[in-house]
Design a protein around this motif. Sequence first.
Motif, PDB file in Angstrom:
ATOM      1  N   ARG A  11      -2.361   5.911   8.521  1.00  0.00           N
ATOM      2  CA  ARG A  11      -1.196   5.076   8.490  1.00  0.00           C
ATOM      3  C   ARG A  11       0.414   5.424   8.445  1.00  0.00           C
ATOM      4  N   CYS A  12       0.885   6.032   7.656  1.00  0.00           N
ATOM      5  CA  CYS A  12       2.745   5.918   7.370  1.00  0.00           C
ATOM      6  C   CYS A  12       2.645   7.458   7.752  1.00  0.00           C
ATOM      7  N   ALA A  13       3.810   7.243   8.720  1.00  0.00           N
ATOM      8  CA  ALA A  13       4.326   8.660   9.100  1.00  0.00           C
ATOM      9  C   ALA A  13       5.137   8.823   8.050  1.00  0.00           C
ATOM     10  N   ARG A  14       6.042   8.624   7.071  1.00  0.00           N
ATOM     11  CA  ARG A  14       7.021   8.362   6.152  1.00  0.00           C
ATOM     12  C   ARG A  14       5.742   9.170   4.605  1.00  0.00           C
ATOM     13  N   CYS A  15       4.871   8.627   4.163  1.00  0.00           N
ATOM     14  CA  CYS A  15       3.996   9.360   3.438  1.00  0.00           C
ATOM     15  C   CYS A  15       3.210  10.822   3.843  1.00  0.00           C
ATOM     16  N   ARG A  16       3.221  10.637   5.456  1.00  0.00           N
ATOM     17  CA  ARG A  16       2.550  12.312   5.432  1.00  0.00           C
ATOM     18  C   ARG A  16       3.690  12.835   5.607  1.00  0.00           C
ATOM     19  N   GLY A  56      -6.608   6.793   3.636  1.00  0.00           N
ATOM     20  CA  GLY A  56      -6.592   5.487   4.561  1.00  0.00           C
ATOM     21  C   GLY A  56      -5.023   5.096   4.511  1.00  0.00           C
ATOM     22  N   HIS A  57      -4.182   4.661   3.888  1.00  0.00           N
ATOM     23  CA  HIS A  57      -2.215   4.989   4.101  1.00  0.00           C
ATOM     24  C   HIS A  57      -1.761   6.173   4.451  1.00  0.00           C
ATOM     25  N   LEU A  58      -2.625   7.268   4.558  1.00  0.00           N
ATOM     26  CA  LEU A  58      -1.652   8.264   5.168  1.00  0.00           C
ATOM     27  C   LEU A  58      -1.837   8.583   6.529  1.00  0.00           C
ATOM     28  N   GLN A  97       1.171  -0.853  -0.428  1.00  0.00           N
ATOM     29  CA  GLN A  97      -0.302   0.366   0.152  1.00  0.00           C
ATOM     30  C   GLN A  97       0.578   1.224   0.238  1.00  0.00           C
ATOM     31  N   HIS A  98       1.736   1.135   0.667  1.00  0.00           N
ATOM     32  CA  HIS A  98       2.776   2.305   0.449  1.00  0.00           C
ATOM     33  C   HIS A  98       3.328   2.729  -0.944  1.00  0.00           C
ATOM     34  N   LEU A  99       3.701   1.410  -1.526  1.00  0.00           N
ATOM     35  CA  LEU A  99       4.326   1.590  -2.796  1.00  0.00           C
ATOM     36  C   LEU A  99       3.111   2.346  -4.159  1.00  0.00           C
TER      37      LEU A  99
HETATM   38 ZN   LIG Z   1       3.984   5.015   3.061  1.00  0.00          ZN
END
Ligand SMILES: [Zn+2]
Lengths: 190, 220
Positions: B37-42, B33-35, B7-9
């Motif tokens: 859960r994902c600090a890196r993408c934020r 939805g992914h954001l 999901q991150h990719l």
């Molecule tokens: Zn991500």
Amino acid sequence: MDDDALISRARAGDLDAFNLLVERYQGLVFNVCLRMLSDRAAAEDAAQEAFISAYRVLGRFRGGSFRAWLLRIAANLCYDEMRRWRRRPLPLEAAADLAAPAAQSPESALMRGELAGHLQRGLASLPADQRLALVLRDVQGLAYEEIAQAMACSLGTVKSRIARGRARLRDYLKAQGLLPSGAALALEEE
Amino acid sequence: MALAWLQHLLSHRHLSAYADGELASGLRRRVEGHLARCARCRAEVEELQATARTLSLLPQEAPPRSFALGPDQVAAPARRPPPALALRGLQAATVAFSVLLVALVAWDVAGPATSEQAAAPAGSQSAPAAAPREAPEGAGAALAATPTPAPTRPDMGLAGPQATPTPADRRRQTEEAPAAEAGEETGRSLLRIAQVAAGVAAGLAAGAWAVLAIRSRRGS
Ligand SMILES: [Zn+2]
């Protein structure tokens, strides 16, 4: 009067109607050329040439966004100019020259001028397609759909050009210390 | 875990368009939805937005002058005819050189038997000024050469001037066969050079034509 009305009058040979369109879009066209070429004189020539050829091939305009059509002509002229530069290297000081047009408050002008110089050099380091997409999006604020028309490519291509160009420019600005890391930005907001 | 990475990719490459509000609603919800859960993408979204904001600080500069068109700039569509003319010229040159090449090759392949007939058109094409003078000479040489096994090349200026319909001359010509053969050798290499030159010229003309045609199409 809207673009379409002026266009049909210009097609009938009304030069004044066409010049109203020129007046309306010359700032946009000149600034796009300027950010593409990093050179005022070259941008001036490209913008003038864009309006001349737009008038000549106005009969081929098939509707849609006139400014996107105009930008496509201007962009092609910029690509031609850059192709000529590849044979004869471009002036590297050009980007630095673009730093600052003298402004009111000397201090903020200096800050803005330095930043503008960095941004221009950062843009100049991108592949031309990514640079154009990013200039149209972030400097001129066009929507993706109109950028796709101006670049004669798909929406998916616009998306990837902006994504790649912006990520590269982000790396460039970070390397210059002009952009805090995302984590710091997130903290600032909280 | 693997699903989260996938999901991150999948989300990561849409972050710029997400930051621009340019994602279709289905995809946007998936990225959101992914954001969550994902600090890196934020953090990535923050950086990309900051980059876009910074870039928007580039000042809009006033054009140095008006680009409004004067009547003189408009009344000059003279830029279009030259390319069309050049295109036609190059097309004609390609055809002419190709015809010349075919004629030269045909002459070569057809060999000595038909050299007299071929000589006239080929000669007139490569050297039009010489054609009227050579044509009657060639005809005379053809008469003189009929019984001679060694081929005559009137256009090479070897046998041509000497060819008169007397038996003595005919004999002399037979005696001179080795010389004529040497002349033929020279003639052949000249022919080869002419063939190569015609081929190269045809190729260059065709190439130039293609480049010009592509350019004028792209420019329009
Ligand atoms: Zn991500």
